[in-house]
Design a protein around this motif. Structure first.
Motif, PDB file in Angstrom:
ATOM      1  N   ALA A   1       0.855  -0.958  -0.106  1.00 53.88           N
ATOM      2  CA  ALA A   1      -0.258  -0.368  -0.130  1.00 53.88           C
ATOM      3  C   ALA A   1       0.839   1.399   0.246  1.00 53.88           C
ATOM      4  O   ALA A   1       0.730   2.510  -0.728  1.00 53.88           O
ATOM      5  N   GLN A   2       1.822   0.778   0.982  1.00 57.07           N
ATOM      6  CA  GLN A   2       3.382   2.553   0.813  1.00 57.07           C
ATOM      7  C   GLN A   2       3.326   2.962  -0.721  1.00 57.07           C
ATOM      8  O   GLN A   2       3.500   3.428  -1.356  1.00 57.07           O
ATOM      9  N   MET A   3       4.057   1.745  -1.176  1.00 57.07           N
ATOM     10  CA  MET A   3       4.183   1.724  -3.003  1.00 57.07           C
ATOM     11  C   MET A   3       3.060   2.105  -4.082  1.00 57.07           C
ATOM     12  O   MET A   3       3.845   2.795  -4.223  1.00 57.07           O
ATOM     13  N   ALA A   4       2.097   2.283  -3.758  1.00 55.42           N
ATOM     14  CA  ALA A   4       1.075   2.970  -4.111  1.00 55.42           C
ATOM     15  C   ALA A   4       0.612   3.781  -3.757  1.00 55.42           C
ATOM     16  O   ALA A   4       0.483   4.770  -5.151  1.00 55.42           O
ATOM     17  N   THR A   5       0.636   4.086  -2.588  1.00 56.34           N
ATOM     18  CA  THR A   5       0.982   5.796  -2.252  1.00 56.34           C
ATOM     19  C   THR A   5       1.551   6.319  -3.025  1.00 56.34           C
ATOM     20  O   THR A   5       1.688   7.539  -3.545  1.00 56.34           O
ATOM     21  N   ARG A   6       2.500   5.922  -2.624  1.00 59.73           N
ATOM     22  CA  ARG A   6       3.876   7.123  -2.742  1.00 59.73           C
ATOM     23  C   ARG A   6       4.701   7.290  -4.157  1.00 59.73           C
ATOM     24  O   ARG A   6       5.019   8.037  -4.563  1.00 59.73           O
ATOM     25  N   VAL A   7       4.468   5.892  -4.512  1.00 58.92           N
ATOM     26  CA  VAL A   7       5.039   5.538  -6.221  1.00 58.92           C
ATOM     27  C   VAL A   7       3.699   5.850  -7.566  1.00 58.92           C
ATOM     28  O   VAL A   7       3.918   6.106  -8.434  1.00 58.92           O
ATOM     29  N   PHE A   8       2.712   5.398  -7.361  1.00 64.14           N
ATOM     30  CA  PHE A   8       1.335   5.883  -8.473  1.00 64.14           C
ATOM     31  C   PHE A   8       0.337   6.017  -7.843  1.00 64.14           C
ATOM     32  O   PHE A   8      -0.628   6.624  -8.266  1.00 64.14           O
TER      33      PHE A   8
ATOM     34  N   CYS B   1      -1.994   5.878  -5.643  1.00 65.57           N
ATOM     35  CA  CYS B   1      -3.040   5.993  -5.283  1.00 65.57           C
ATOM     36  C   CYS B   1      -3.421   6.551  -4.045  1.00 65.57           C
ATOM     37  O   CYS B   1      -3.111   7.179  -2.862  1.00 65.57           O
ATOM     38  N   GLN B   2      -5.244   6.230  -3.819  1.00 65.45           N
ATOM     39  CA  GLN B   2      -5.999   6.493  -2.432  1.00 65.45           C
ATOM     40  C   GLN B   2      -5.615   5.637  -1.640  1.00 65.45           C
ATOM     41  O   GLN B   2      -6.059   4.303  -1.448  1.00 65.45           O
ATOM     42  N   MET B   3      -5.018   5.884  -0.384  1.00 61.62           N
ATOM     43  CA  MET B   3      -4.981   4.694   0.840  1.00 61.62           C
ATOM     44  C   MET B   3      -6.068   4.803   1.099  1.00 61.62           C
ATOM     45  O   MET B   3      -7.028   5.694   1.873  1.00 61.62           O
TER      46      MET B   3
ATOM     47  N   ALA C   1      -3.000  -1.819  -2.247  1.00 57.91           N
ATOM     48  CA  ALA C   1      -1.895  -2.963  -2.260  1.00 57.91           C
ATOM     49  C   ALA C   1      -1.798  -3.023  -3.765  1.00 57.91           C
ATOM     50  O   ALA C   1      -1.434  -3.356  -4.287  1.00 57.91           O
ATOM     51  N   VAL C   2      -3.020  -4.271  -4.239  1.00 62.82           N
ATOM     52  CA  VAL C   2      -3.778  -4.071  -4.947  1.00 62.82           C
ATOM     53  C   VAL C   2      -3.584  -3.597  -5.973  1.00 62.82           C
ATOM     54  O   VAL C   2      -3.187  -3.211  -7.191  1.00 62.82           O
ATOM     55  N   GLN C   3      -4.557  -2.318  -6.047  1.00 61.31           N
ATOM     56  CA  GLN C   3      -4.644  -0.883  -6.831  1.00 61.31           C
ATOM     57  C   GLN C   3      -2.964  -0.615  -7.334  1.00 61.31           C
ATOM     58  O   GLN C   3      -2.494  -0.709  -8.612  1.00 61.31           O
ATOM     59  N   GLY C   4      -2.030  -0.365  -6.449  1.00 63.26           N
ATOM     60  CA  GLY C   4      -0.801  -0.208  -6.930  1.00 63.26           C
ATOM     61  C   GLY C   4       0.052  -1.019  -7.895  1.00 63.26           C
ATOM     62  O   GLY C   4       0.287  -0.777  -9.162  1.00 63.26           O
ATOM     63  N   ILE C   5      -0.278  -2.594  -7.367  1.00 61.74           N
ATOM     64  CA  ILE C   5      -0.202  -3.605  -7.889  1.00 61.74           C
ATOM     65  C   ILE C   5      -0.641  -3.617  -9.692  1.00 61.74           C
ATOM     66  O   ILE C   5       0.425  -3.258 -11.104  1.00 61.74           O
ATOM     67  N   ALA C   6      -1.486  -2.666 -10.270  1.00 60.18           N
ATOM     68  CA  ALA C   6      -2.553  -3.077 -10.855  1.00 60.18           C
ATOM     69  C   ALA C   6      -1.635  -1.660 -12.353  1.00 60.18           C
ATOM     70  O   ALA C   6      -2.029  -1.876 -13.150  1.00 60.18           O
ATOM     71  N   CYS C   7      -1.477  -0.599 -11.420  1.00 62.51           N
ATOM     72  CA  CYS C   7      -0.838   0.435 -11.555  1.00 62.51           C
ATOM     73  C   CYS C   7       0.073   0.019 -12.475  1.00 62.51           C
ATOM     74  O   CYS C   7       0.817   0.456 -13.470  1.00 62.51           O
ATOM     75  N   PHE C   8       1.666  -0.914 -11.855  1.00 65.75           N
ATOM     76  CA  PHE C   8       2.451  -1.129 -12.641  1.00 65.75           C
ATOM     77  C   PHE C   8       2.082  -1.694 -13.723  1.00 65.75           C
ATOM     78  O   PHE C   8       3.321  -1.606 -14.448  1.00 65.75           O
ATOM     79  N   ARG C   9       1.826  -2.754 -13.805  1.00 63.84           N
ATOM     80  CA  ARG C   9       1.576  -3.794 -15.013  1.00 63.84           C
ATOM     81  C   ARG C   9       1.149  -2.697 -16.033  1.00 63.84           C
ATOM     82  O   ARG C   9       1.412  -2.780 -17.121  1.00 63.84           O
TER      83      ARG C   9
END
Ligand code: NZQ
Ligand code: ZN
Length: 393
Positions: free
Chosen positions: A306-313, A315-317, A326-334
């Motif tokens: 979730a930290q990766m998702a919010t700080r890098v991509f 995403c709203q926590m 967390a799942v949203q962050g992974i989706a953003c990476f892909r």
């Protein structure tokens, strides 16, 4: 934070036209007879090999040339290089190219003074005791081999891809001219960008706590890649964006962003079996594997994802449900990988689901487990390949 030792002795020479100084640096580091080692032709076509040769001539340094290194560099070329160096009494190797070329150079460097088969050092942990010095003129921001002590090569028989690490294999100097990367096809640029991001993620997902400084450094490199990569895909001649990416590639893998924390590297190991078997680009293989590995392991520490998702991509926590973030962050990476033209599943990569048992067998865990963020069994590795086979955006 864990105790650590940071050793990055390479002299980095960064900027426009710096390749014309390589003769000076070879001299500085004691080279008198040089092997110029290069790849499949891009460095000849661009005139780089001529410029490098002239720079050595200007310093009165003799050299021999050996080109033809393939991506996923092969043992056969390395044996050829070792023989040539011994015959010509070469005392310095100058690698002009990308990670494959540098890794082939490192293998030759350790093979020349060794009284046996250079392959003995690969995948075995056998310590390197002696190696010829090497220098690098980098032409693609990707593998980070210009600042690492690692070399990854492929044995043609059985297409086994294995690595070897030693501080003795670190380049004495690395010349980084971002303009040299402007001739890269968009696909290779994107493969390089993916590899750079993967090198950061292998360090980011850690079980070590209180690593704020390296977390933040990792995030800075990732944000840089997310900002700059689309710019060079749209405009290959964007020197400033190329420059940012090139330095990001080096710091992503000389370990400055990974010190003091446990690291993972399972995605790399799992990918190496793909590029070994199918001879695909390492970065493309990582685009398929890394988000799939993330999906498999994120429940181990959803807050870190979730930290990766919010700080890098950005995403709203979701504080009620960090797993969702967390799942949203992974989706953003892909999605990002797809947007820069990377494959995201087996079909797009040219891999076959029915080969999963072969890939797992080659990975070689047997009944054991790997270490890392999450220890994996052979069954887990098969599950990750399965997720990768069917991945969608
Ligand atoms: O061979 P040429 O004609 O130069 O073409 C190359 C090759 O086809 C082309 N290229 C490179 N610079 C170019 C260019 N084309 C036009 N203009 C330029 N300026 O790009 C293609 C890929 O080159 P390669 O050297 O294979 O790329 P990369 O740097 O991504 O290296 C990949 C290899 O490094 C290993 C990978 O496993 C893979 O074998 N890795 C090495 C590591 C290390 N030593 O620390 C760590 C990495 O995780 C990675 O495993
Ligand atoms: Zn890599």
């Amino acid at each position: 934070m864990n105790n650590f030792q940071f050793y990055s002795p390479t002299e980095f020479v960064f900027g426009k036209d710096t390749e014309n100084e390589c003769g000076k640096y070879v001299k500085k580091y004691g080279g008198t007879k040089v092997l110029i080692h290069y790849g499949g032709g891009s460095a000849v076509k661009s005139g780089l090999i001529d410029r490098v040769s002239q720079s050595l001539e200007a310093e009165g340094i003799e050299f021999v040339l050996l080109g033809g290194v393939q991506p996923n560099p092969r043992d056969t070329k390395i044996y050829e290089g070792i023989e040539l160096c011994r015959k010509e009494n070469v005392d310095f190797i100058l690698s002009v190219g990308g990670g494959s070329c540098i890794d082939s150079s490192k293998a030759i460097a350790l093979g020349v003074p060794y009284d046996g088969d250079f392959w003995d050092f690969y995948g075995t942990g056998k310590p390197v005791e002696k190696a010829l010095p090497i220098g690098t003129v980098l032409t693609i921001a990707a593998a980070g081999s210009e600042g690492s002590g690692a070399t990854v090569v492929t044995k043609e028989e059985g297409m086994l891809k294995r690595d070897c690490c030693s501080d003795l294999l670190r380049s004495k100097f690395s010349i980084l001219n971002p303009a040299l990367t402007q001739t890269l096809p968009a696909y290779q640029t994107a493969c390089g960008a993916t590899d750079i991001m993967a090198h950061v993620f292998e360090r980011y997902f850690t079980n070590t706590s209180d690593v704020e400084i390296t977390d933040r450094l990792c995030e800075a490199v990732l944000l840089t890649m997310i900002n700059e990569t689309p710019k060079v895909i749209a405009n290959p001649d964007d020197y400033q964006a190329r420059a940012n990416i090139m330095w990001a590639g080096t710091v992503a893998h000389n370990d400055i962003v990974g010190v003091g924390r446990d690291q993972d590297w399972n995605s790399h190991g799992i990918e190496h079996e793909l590029s070994g078997l199918y001879d695909c680009a390492h970065g493309a293989g990582l685009a398929v594997i890394m988000p799939s590995w993330m999906e498999f392991v994120y429940k181990h520490n959803p807050m870190r994802f979730a930290q990766m998702a919010t700080r890098v991509f950005g995403c709203q926590m979701d504080f009620e449900n960090p797993e969702k973030t967390a799942v949203q962050g992974i989706a953003c990476f892909r999605k990002f990988l797809k947007s820069i033209g990377m494959p995201i599943n087996f079909e797009e990569l040219g891999a076959k689901e029915e080969d999963i048992p072969v890939l797992v067998e080659k990975f070689g865990l047997g009944d054991g487990k790997t270490g890392g963020f999450v220890a994996l069994s052979s069954e887990d590795v098969a599950s990750i390949y399965k997720i990768a086979a069917h991945a969608k955006c």
